[in-house]
Enzyme design. Structure first.
Site, PDB file in Angstrom:
ATOM      1  N   ARG A  93      -3.976   3.993   3.266  1.00 43.72           N
ATOM      2  CA  ARG A  93      -3.317   4.737   4.348  1.00 43.72           C
ATOM      3  C   ARG A  93      -3.086   6.150   3.851  1.00 43.72           C
ATOM      4  O   ARG A  93      -2.610   6.352   2.725  1.00 43.72           O
ATOM      5  CB  ARG A  93      -1.984   4.094   4.738  1.00 43.72           C
ATOM      6  CG  ARG A  93      -1.186   4.963   5.708  1.00 43.72           C
ATOM      7  CD  ARG A  93       0.017   4.259   6.275  1.00 43.72           C
ATOM      8  NE  ARG A  93      -0.384   3.236   7.233  1.00 43.72           N
ATOM      9  CZ  ARG A  93       0.480   2.535   7.965  1.00 43.72           C
ATOM     10  NH1 ARG A  93       1.784   2.755   7.845  1.00 43.72           N
ATOM     11  NH2 ARG A  93       0.059   1.622   8.805  1.00 43.72           N
ATOM     12  N   LYS A 129       0.407  15.271  -9.436  1.00 47.04           N
ATOM     13  CA  LYS A 129       0.094  16.314 -10.432  1.00 47.04           C
ATOM     14  C   LYS A 129      -1.078  17.171  -9.973  1.00 47.04           C
ATOM     15  O   LYS A 129      -1.543  18.035 -10.712  1.00 47.04           O
ATOM     16  CB  LYS A 129      -0.281  15.672 -11.771  1.00 47.04           C
ATOM     17  CG  LYS A 129       0.765  14.757 -12.360  1.00 47.04           C
ATOM     18  CD  LYS A 129       0.188  14.100 -13.631  1.00 47.04           C
ATOM     19  CE  LYS A 129       0.971  12.871 -14.012  1.00 47.04           C
ATOM     20  NZ  LYS A 129       0.236  12.025 -14.971  1.00 47.04           N
ATOM     21  N   HIS A 163      -6.387   3.438  13.444  1.00 47.15           N
ATOM     22  CA  HIS A 163      -5.714   2.357  12.711  1.00 47.15           C
ATOM     23  C   HIS A 163      -6.450   1.068  13.092  1.00 47.15           C
ATOM     24  O   HIS A 163      -5.943   0.237  13.842  1.00 47.15           O
ATOM     25  CB  HIS A 163      -4.242   2.317  13.127  1.00 47.15           C
ATOM     26  CG  HIS A 163      -3.345   1.504  12.249  1.00 47.15           C
ATOM     27  ND1 HIS A 163      -3.806   0.654  11.267  1.00 47.15           N
ATOM     28  CD2 HIS A 163      -1.991   1.411  12.219  1.00 47.15           C
ATOM     29  CE1 HIS A 163      -2.772   0.081  10.671  1.00 47.15           C
ATOM     30  NE2 HIS A 163      -1.662   0.524  11.228  1.00 47.15           N
ATOM     31  N   ARG A 173       4.569  -3.419   7.522  1.00 50.09           N
ATOM     32  CA  ARG A 173       3.679  -4.500   7.958  1.00 50.09           C
ATOM     33  C   ARG A 173       2.266  -4.401   7.386  1.00 50.09           C
ATOM     34  O   ARG A 173       1.710  -5.382   6.905  1.00 50.09           O
ATOM     35  CB  ARG A 173       3.528  -4.486   9.504  1.00 50.09           C
ATOM     36  CG  ARG A 173       4.606  -5.156  10.251  1.00 50.09           C
ATOM     37  CD  ARG A 173       4.825  -4.431  11.556  1.00 50.09           C
ATOM     38  NE  ARG A 173       5.343  -3.107  11.249  1.00 50.09           N
ATOM     39  CZ  ARG A 173       6.632  -2.860  11.039  1.00 50.09           C
ATOM     40  NH1 ARG A 173       7.498  -3.811  11.175  1.00 50.09           N
ATOM     41  NH2 ARG A 173       7.063  -1.662  10.698  1.00 50.09           N
ATOM     42  N   THR A 174       1.677  -3.225   7.489  1.00 48.92           N
ATOM     43  CA  THR A 174       0.256  -3.117   7.134  1.00 48.92           C
ATOM     44  C   THR A 174       0.056  -3.428   5.657  1.00 48.92           C
ATOM     45  O   THR A 174      -0.788  -4.250   5.279  1.00 48.92           O
ATOM     46  CB  THR A 174      -0.264  -1.711   7.476  1.00 48.92           C
ATOM     47  OG1 THR A 174       0.080  -1.420   8.822  1.00 48.92           O
ATOM     48  CG2 THR A 174      -1.762  -1.619   7.315  1.00 48.92           C
TER      49      THR A 174
HETATM   50  N1   CP Z   1       2.105  -1.169  12.625  1.00 48.36           N
HETATM   51  C1   CP Z   1       2.160  -0.555  11.436  1.00 48.36           C
HETATM   52  O1   CP Z   1       1.232   0.138  11.015  1.00 48.36           O
HETATM   53  O2   CP Z   1       3.330  -0.781  10.770  1.00 48.36           O
HETATM   54  P1   CP Z   1       3.662  -0.199   9.328  1.00 48.36           P
HETATM   55  O3   CP Z   1       3.734   1.305   9.452  1.00 48.36           O
HETATM   56  O4   CP Z   1       4.981  -0.813   8.950  1.00 48.36           O
HETATM   57  O5   CP Z   1       2.553  -0.598   8.405  1.00 48.36           O
END
Ligand code: CP
Length: 306
Positions: A103, A82, A131, A53-54
């Site tokens: 991320r 590397k 998050h 999703r993110t």
């Molecule tokens: N909610 C969320 O962070 O989903 P993903 O890990 O799929 O990005």
């Protein structure tokens, strides 16, 4: 707003007006999700951890606003495999992109990246820490379904120890007088540092280990979370707790009419499939809301919102 044109690492730097202002822009993007506001901009998505999703909603947001995306979803295909450092990776990518969305599996990685990067960084999740874009879409979903953010009874269920989405939510909700209920097994309780944060910021909370229809009868928001296998060092402990809390449809009989069930997703089995057809289930719409919120966050980081 002091975050304008800057990195978004946590929600700590935003106040009530900032949050409501960004959510107002998200509503405008929901009404009109396509434009050319990012024409000529390049956004990099660096995902050192898996995501559906993110990453895809951030990339959709850029595409819908006329920008272009570069990046990776598997760090094993990059020179970090590397031995290239995170600093060098960020310095390189900032040569190519106007904004970096990252991320990373290490807590604090996004903060560190923002300190070395010449371009803004949006934290798309750093380990078990924060998050913030998820929390903004969670707040947007609460506002849409409840008509307000103030004075809500919010029940957080499951992995409150490692769940970065629930940690970010505490920070953002401190302006809205929530009452939190933390429901978790002992092994996954809300960490002391976050409970101390609540106490220092006047946030009311209660802790429970029981998860049944009586415990959740007063909820406005039931926020389910996945027990995250990838965060456990002891897999025996994961096996012991992973199925302790499963929301089933018949547990919703006594709940309030305005209750909505949220989940950052992905789910494994903490929400039974029979809940999906219940009108109180909102997690798929919640994920859709992420697109509009992330359109607003990207434009804010690039100082394009008026
Ligand atoms: N909610 C969320 O962070 O989903 P993903 O890990 O799929 O990005």
């Amino acid at each position: 707003m002091d975050q304008t044109g800057r990195s978004l690492i946590s929600l700590e730097g935003l106040d009530r007006d900032d949050i409501l202002w960004l959510l107002g822009h998200a509503a405008k993007f929901e009404a009109n999700p396509n434009s050319k506001i990012l024409d000529g901009k390049i956004v990099a998505t660096l995902f050192f951890e898996p995501s559906t999703r993110t990453r895809l909603s951030f990339e959709t947001a850029v595409n819908r606003l006329g920008g272009r995306v570069i990046g990776f979803s598997d760090a094993a295909t990059t020179s970090s495999s590397k031995g290239e450092t995170l600093k060098d990776t960020i310095m390189m990518v900032s040569n190519y992109a106007d904004l970096i969305i990252m991320r990373h599996y290490l807590e604090g990685a996004a903060r560190y990246a923002s300190e070395v990067s010449p371009v803004p960084i949006i934290n798309a999740g750093d380990g078990a820490n924060q998050h913030p874009s998820q929390t903004m879409l969670d707040l947007y979903s609460m506002l849409k379904t409840q008509g307000r953010l103030d004075d809500l009874n919010i029940y957080l269920v499951g992995d409150l120890k490692y769940g970065r989405t629930v940690h970010s939510m505490l920070t953002a909700m401190r302006f809205f007088n929530p009452t939190f209920h933390f429901i978790s097994p002992d092994e996954l309780r809300m960490p002391e540092e976050y409970k101390e944060y609540c106490r220092n910021n006047g946030i009311k909370y209660q802790e429970h280990t029981c998860f049944d229809e009586d415990t959740i009868a007063d909820a406005d928001i039931l926020y389910m979370t996945r027990v995250q296998r990838e965060r456990f060092t002891d897999l025996m402990e994961y096996e012991r707790v992973k199925d302790m809390y499963i929301l089933k449809n018949d547990m919703l009989r006594k709940t309030k009419p305005n209750l909505r069930i949220l989940h950052p997703l992905p789910r494994v089995n903490e929400i039974a499939q029979d809940v999906d057809a219940n009108p109180k289930a909102y997690y798929f719409q919640q994920a859709k809301n992420g697109l509009f919120v992330r359109e607003a966050l990207i434009c804010n980081a690039l100082n394009l919102l008026k």
